[in-house]
Design an enzyme around this catalytic site. Sequence first.
Site, PDB file in Angstrom:
ATOM      1  CG  ASN A  74      -3.392   3.917   0.374  1.00 22.59           C
ATOM      2  OD1 ASN A  74      -4.598   4.006   0.614  1.00 22.59           O
ATOM      3  ND2 ASN A  74      -2.759   2.768   0.324  1.00 22.59           N
TER       4      ASN A  74
ATOM      5  CD  GLU B 259      -3.085   3.460  -6.537  1.00 26.74           C
ATOM      6  OE1 GLU B 259      -3.300   4.687  -6.512  1.00 26.74           O
ATOM      7  OE2 GLU B 259      -2.601   2.848  -5.564  1.00 26.74           O
TER       8      GLU B 259
ATOM      9  CG  HIS C  54      -2.192  -0.603  -4.051  1.00 27.09           C
ATOM     10  ND1 HIS C  54      -2.576   0.670  -3.722  1.00 27.09           N
ATOM     11  CD2 HIS C  54      -2.430  -1.348  -2.930  1.00 27.09           C
ATOM     12  CE1 HIS C  54      -3.009   0.699  -2.485  1.00 27.09           C
ATOM     13  NE2 HIS C  54      -2.933  -0.516  -1.986  1.00 27.09           N
TER      14      HIS C  54
ATOM     15  CB  SER D 232      -0.855   0.052   1.256  1.00 27.30           C
ATOM     16  OG  SER D 232      -1.389  -1.175   1.562  1.00 27.30           O
TER      17      SER D 232
HETATM   18  N1  CAA Z   1     -15.837  -9.571  -0.563  1.00 23.94           N
HETATM   19  C1  CAA Z   1     -16.522  -9.799  -1.689  1.00 23.94           C
HETATM   20  N2  CAA Z   1     -17.646  -9.145  -2.012  1.00 23.94           N
HETATM   21  C2  CAA Z   1     -18.086  -8.231  -1.145  1.00 23.94           C
HETATM   22  C3  CAA Z   1     -17.413  -7.950   0.064  1.00 23.94           C
HETATM   23  C4  CAA Z   1     -16.254  -8.677   0.333  1.00 23.94           C
HETATM   24  N3  CAA Z   1     -15.544  -8.480   1.447  1.00 23.94           N
HETATM   25  N4  CAA Z   1     -18.101  -6.987   0.721  1.00 23.94           N
HETATM   26  C5  CAA Z   1     -19.148  -6.663  -0.053  1.00 23.94           C
HETATM   27  N5  CAA Z   1     -19.139  -7.402  -1.172  1.00 23.94           N
HETATM   28  C6  CAA Z   1     -20.082  -7.339  -2.290  1.00 23.94           C
HETATM   29  C7  CAA Z   1     -21.409  -7.875  -1.845  1.00 23.94           C
HETATM   30  O1  CAA Z   1     -21.497  -9.267  -2.113  1.00 23.94           O
HETATM   31  C8  CAA Z   1     -22.382  -7.069  -2.675  1.00 23.94           C
HETATM   32  O2  CAA Z   1     -22.536  -7.654  -3.948  1.00 23.94           O
HETATM   33  P1  CAA Z   1     -24.021  -7.982  -4.465  1.00 23.94           P
HETATM   34  O3  CAA Z   1     -24.757  -6.679  -4.427  1.00 23.94           O
HETATM   35  O4  CAA Z   1     -23.823  -8.535  -5.826  1.00 23.94           O
HETATM   36  O5  CAA Z   1     -24.531  -8.943  -3.482  1.00 23.94           O
HETATM   37  C9  CAA Z   1     -21.678  -5.737  -2.922  1.00 23.94           C
HETATM   38  O6  CAA Z   1     -20.297  -5.960  -2.636  1.00 23.94           O
HETATM   39  C10 CAA Z   1     -22.212  -4.649  -2.031  1.00 23.94           C
HETATM   40  O7  CAA Z   1     -22.094  -5.099  -0.691  1.00 23.94           O
HETATM   41  P2  CAA Z   1     -23.141  -4.804   0.462  1.00 23.94           P
HETATM   42  O8  CAA Z   1     -24.518  -4.588  -0.133  1.00 23.94           O
HETATM   43  O9  CAA Z   1     -23.013  -5.840   1.510  1.00 23.94           O
HETATM   44  O10 CAA Z   1     -22.620  -3.493   1.154  1.00 23.94           O
HETATM   45  P3  CAA Z   1     -22.323  -2.072   0.538  1.00 23.94           P
HETATM   46  O11 CAA Z   1     -23.249  -1.698  -0.544  1.00 23.94           O
HETATM   47  O12 CAA Z   1     -22.191  -1.211   1.740  1.00 23.94           O
HETATM   48  O13 CAA Z   1     -20.881  -2.238  -0.098  1.00 23.94           O
HETATM   49  C11 CAA Z   1     -18.553  -1.975   0.068  1.00 23.94           C
HETATM   50  C12 CAA Z   1     -19.789  -2.684   0.615  1.00 23.94           C
HETATM   51  C13 CAA Z   1     -18.346  -2.383  -1.382  1.00 23.94           C
HETATM   52  C14 CAA Z   1     -17.375  -2.461   0.900  1.00 23.94           C
HETATM   53  C15 CAA Z   1     -18.776  -0.420   0.160  1.00 23.94           C
HETATM   54  O14 CAA Z   1     -19.144  -0.077   1.453  1.00 23.94           O
HETATM   55  C16 CAA Z   1     -17.556   0.384  -0.235  1.00 23.94           C
HETATM   56  O15 CAA Z   1     -17.274   0.578  -1.403  1.00 23.94           O
HETATM   57  N6  CAA Z   1     -16.810   0.865   0.790  1.00 23.94           N
HETATM   58  C17 CAA Z   1     -15.571   1.634   0.569  1.00 23.94           C
HETATM   59  C18 CAA Z   1     -14.448   0.656   0.367  1.00 23.94           C
HETATM   60  C19 CAA Z   1     -13.148   1.349   0.113  1.00 23.94           C
HETATM   61  O16 CAA Z   1     -13.018   2.556   0.101  1.00 23.94           O
HETATM   62  N7  CAA Z   1     -12.141   0.524  -0.118  1.00 23.94           N
HETATM   63  C20 CAA Z   1     -10.783   1.018  -0.313  1.00 23.94           C
HETATM   64  C21 CAA Z   1     -10.056   0.979   0.973  1.00 23.94           C
HETATM   65  S1  CAA Z   1      -8.429   1.583   0.808  1.00 23.94           S
HETATM   66  C22 CAA Z   1      -7.548   0.270   0.310  1.00 23.94           C
HETATM   67  O17 CAA Z   1      -7.983  -0.845   0.217  1.00 23.94           O
HETATM   68  C23 CAA Z   1      -6.152   0.566  -0.090  1.00 23.94           C
HETATM   69  C24 CAA Z   1      -5.143   0.376   0.942  1.00 23.94           C
HETATM   70  O18 CAA Z   1      -3.992   0.190   0.551  1.00 23.94           O
HETATM   71  C25 CAA Z   1      -5.376   0.540   2.335  1.00 23.94           C
END
Ligand code: CAA
Length: 295
Positions: free
Chosen positions: A192, A154, A142, A121
């Site tokens: 990030n 990325e 990434h 990251s």
């Molecule tokens: N694995 C696989 N699929 C997942 C999942 C997981 N852990 N969590 C959710 N999903 C899928 C669900 O199955 C669902 O799909 P369907 O609609 O087809 O069933 C879909 O994603 C939406 O999920 P939910 O309805 O349960 O919940 P939601 O609408 O709140 O979405 C989320 C969940 C996609 C995580 C959303 O909240 C989101 O986009 N959050 C922000 C995530 C983010 O910013 N990530 C980046 C973090 S930074 C990073 O990763 C970089 C780093 O280096 C630190």
Amino acid sequence: MAQKIERVGVLGAGLMGHGIVQVAAEAGHEVVVRELDEATLQKGLGKVEKQLARAVEKGRSSREDADAVRARIRGTVHYRDLADCDLVIEAITESLPLKLEMWREVDEIVKPDAVFATNTSSLAVVDQAAVTGRPERFVGLHYFNPAQVMKLVEVVRCVTTGEDAFQTALEFARGEGKLAIPTRDRAGFIVNRLLVPYMLDAIRAREEGVGSIAEIDEAMKAGAGHPMGPLTLADFVGLDTLGSICEVLFDEFRERRFAQPPALRKMLSAGWFGRKSGTGFYDYSGETPTENPGI
Ligand code: CAA
């Protein structure tokens, strides 16, 4: 010219690794995933299994397709099983010494024309490339959490990355249906660099009493259209990971916006790593998360 990738090795089946495994297998690749021990490996494979079953349940995938994906994934605790992989992606703990130790071993075993990629990251990609005998075949790939859902990868070119390896990585990510955005080897890359100071600022806002944990989160969801509030997101990313990333960013840029807020440091001392440990800004032991009263 981009090289054809058939067999993919993934190092680590944790929060990011299991998602990277699933996405690669869904794109038709044979995948070998290596974990430290059998119990950790089974835990990671179990997470993939849960997501595959959920996709069938929800009608997003047929049972036959899910079975085919499952059949393309093989778990191991031995590096030697990665020997004939065309691409190896590491998604182990965000610790440079551990990553270097692992690459030194893997480099001895995996065929010389394979491309190596780190899912770091924030750590410098070139630091890892330099301990291998193939620095020109080393890139950053990434992914974002959850890797199965987030569209972006990325693709990081470090100073030693050759054009062939870079094009191979870009094509590989595109072949997974991802939006592959090329970027340079600067700490935090694009996302990030912008997202981490935002989460740290939310922690500072909480320290200053601007709002409660839930109020800060709800405000950013309703006021800025974010899918998750910043403190929920910090718990989701993992507070240990966030802590490591901001240390690297602070070291590289020496700017206050990347400095670890005192509240975060103390939460890490308490072993509160966010959702994965059951406690972070929220307590995840009940049906729905509740604010952690200790903060
Ligand atoms: N694995 C696989 N699929 C997942 C999942 C997981 N852990 N969590 C959710 N999903 C899928 C669900 O199955 C669902 O799909 P369907 O609609 O087809 O069933 C879909 O994603 C939406 O999920 P939910 O309805 O349960 O919940 P939601 O609408 O709140 O979405 C989320 C969940 C996609 C995580 C959303 O909240 C989101 O986009 N959050 C922000 C995530 C983010 O910013 N990530 C980046 C973090 S930074 C990073 O990763 C970089 C780093 O280096 C630190």
